[in-house]
Design a protein around this motif. Structure first.
Motif, short mmCIF file in Angstrom:
data_model
loop_
_atom_site.label_atom_id
_atom_site.label_comp_id
_atom_site.label_asym_id
_atom_site.label_seq_id
_atom_site.Cartn_x
_atom_site.Cartn_y
_atom_site.Cartn_z
N ARG A 95 0.84 -1.19 0.00
CA ARG A 95 0.00 0.00 0.00
C ARG A 95 0.87 1.24 0.00
O ARG A 95 1.78 1.37 0.83
CB ARG A 95 -0.93 -0.01 1.22
N ALA A 141 1.40 5.56 -0.08
CA ALA A 141 0.80 6.81 0.38
C ALA A 141 1.70 7.98 0.01
O ALA A 141 2.93 7.88 0.07
CB ALA A 141 0.57 6.77 1.89
N ASN A 167 -2.71 4.36 -2.70
CA ASN A 167 -3.85 3.90 -1.90
C ASN A 167 -4.37 4.96 -0.95
O ASN A 167 -5.53 4.92 -0.54
CB ASN A 167 -3.45 2.66 -1.10
N LEU A 168 -3.49 5.90 -0.58
CA LEU A 168 -3.90 6.90 0.40
C LEU A 168 -3.18 8.22 0.15
O LEU A 168 -1.96 8.24 -0.03
CB LEU A 168 -3.58 6.40 1.82
N LEU A 186 -0.01 6.08 10.74
CA LEU A 186 -0.13 5.15 9.62
C LEU A 186 0.98 4.11 9.65
O LEU A 186 0.75 2.92 9.39
CB LEU A 186 -0.10 5.91 8.29
N GLU A 240 -0.59 0.56 8.24
CA GLU A 240 -1.60 0.82 7.23
C GLU A 240 -1.01 1.11 5.86
O GLU A 240 -1.71 1.03 4.85
CB GLU A 240 -2.49 1.98 7.67
#
Length: 377
Positions: free
Chosen positions: A191, A193, A236-237, A248, A253
């Motif tokens: 993931r 970010a 993803n973020l 995070l 995450e």
């Protein structure tokens, strides 16, 4: 760009030769004085500290948080003791507010720790007074100061970084070495970010598309958005505030980040589950600037000179992972500490410096397109 200055609540002690050196012992023991003698930091032979003597007040507008706490301890309080000038702080630097103050003839700030883009904007609006380098270089040898941060209306205070970071439980020490690898979802599955602002997302997207750092500027805005279009499906973020990075990372995450150095380093030291590289790190420079009508402008010039001295610069470097204008400090610090300072020559040689003039010139056009682009995400 939202500051990362409030990000680092506990810049961890360095260790050398098996002995833990905490912040205070580093400064008062082998720190600023000991390292100056052993590591090549040379005091100014012509220093005349009487030039710093004064009276009255100086109000410094900073970004708050851990960075301001460090400034108070390392620069502001000792300066008051040396000069007789009372130092107080306010927050946060805001050029629109400064312009109003100047227009109504009621300037409340004497010194600002302004982002480079803020300095450029304030210069264009005629809101600043020139830096007194005649005074500064009587206190600090000119050769100690990075020439890149010596400007007519500002001089470097600190530089903060965005770095490539990753989850070591997935990738160990062999994380992505540049933004192109960071964007490779086949080799690095996880993931991702990024910070939800065009600066430094433009620079990141272009480097992820293969543009060499030295060819980023001047940015072609159409090319930047094309690169962002390619990158967006992999993100993803989008992180709204730099304060989110720590949570995070702690919660696992995100696995691949374009995150603030301070939060990244804090988490690396806390758990060892995060690592990063300085390669293609993106540095934004802050500057000490003085409002044109600052009532304590003369005192502000003296405080700048004091803050640029090697001893205080080294003291600040033991607390916060920022670049400092006085490059003489890097000659005598422990190896562990060198590895976490963006201004250390080996690290700084690999970074990309934000072109603040380009961003000021193109801010309005970029802002409108960015908001439109994000709304379609």
């Amino acid at each position: 760009m939202t500051k990362e200055n409030d990000a680092l609540n506990s810049f961890q002690p360095v260790e050398t030769a098996g002995i833990e050196l905490d912040r205070r012992s580093f400064l008062t023991g082998m720190g600023a004085t000991g390292l100056a003698l052993a590591g090549g930091i040379k005091p100014a032979l012509a220093q005349d500290m009487s030039l710093l003597k004064g009276s009255g007040d100086v109000v410094v507008c900073t970004w708050g948080g851990a960075s301001t706490d460090a400034m108070k301890e390392v620069w502001f309080k000792p300066f008051s003791e040396v000069s007789g000038v009372n130092v107080s702080t306010a927050s946060v630097p805001d050029i629109a507010k400064l312009e109003v103050m100047e227009n109504v003839g009621n300037v409340e700030w004497d010194l600002l720790d302004a982002e480079g883009t803020q300095m450029e904007l304030a210069m264009k609006k005629g809101l600043l007074q020139k830096i007194d380098y005649d005074l500064i270089f009587k206190i600090v040898p000119k050769q100690q100061i990075d020439p890149k941060v010596i400007k007519e209306y500002g001089v470097g205070s600190v530089g903060f970084s965005t770095v490539i970071a990753w989850n070591t439980t997935l990738f160990g020490k062999d994380g992505p070495k540049d933004w192109k690898e960071w964007a490779d979802t086949t080799r690095f599955k996880g993931r991702r970010a990024l910070y939800a602002q065009p600066r430094p997302s433009f620079e990141i997207a272009l480097m992820a598309a293969g543009v060499p750092p030295e060819k980023i500027y001047p940015i072609n805005i159409d090319d930047a958005f094309k690169a962002l279009d390619e990158l967006r499906p992999k993100i993803n973020l989008w992180v709204e505030k730099t304060s989110q990075w720590g949570v995070l990372m702690q919660n696992g995450e995100v696995d691949l980040m374009g995150s603030s150095l301070s939060r990244t380093l804090d988490e690396k030291k806390r758990t060892g589950k995060i690592d990063f590289t300085f390669n293609q790190s993106i540095v934004e420079q802050d500057y000490w600037v003085i409002p044109k009508s600052a009532p304590g402008g003369a005192n502000a010039q003296k405080l700048i000179a004091y803050a640029l001295m090697a001893k205080g610069s080294l003291g600040f470097a033991t607390k916060m992972p920022f670049s400092l204008a006085n490059t003489s400090i890097y000659g005598g610090i422990p190896d562990d500490m060198k590895q976490q300072l963006p201004g250390y020559p080996e690290n700084s040689a690999r970074n990309l410096q934000i072109d603040q003039a380009w961003w000021v010139a193109n801010a309005d056009q970029v802002r409108l397109r960015w908001l439109d682009w994000m709304s379609k995400g």
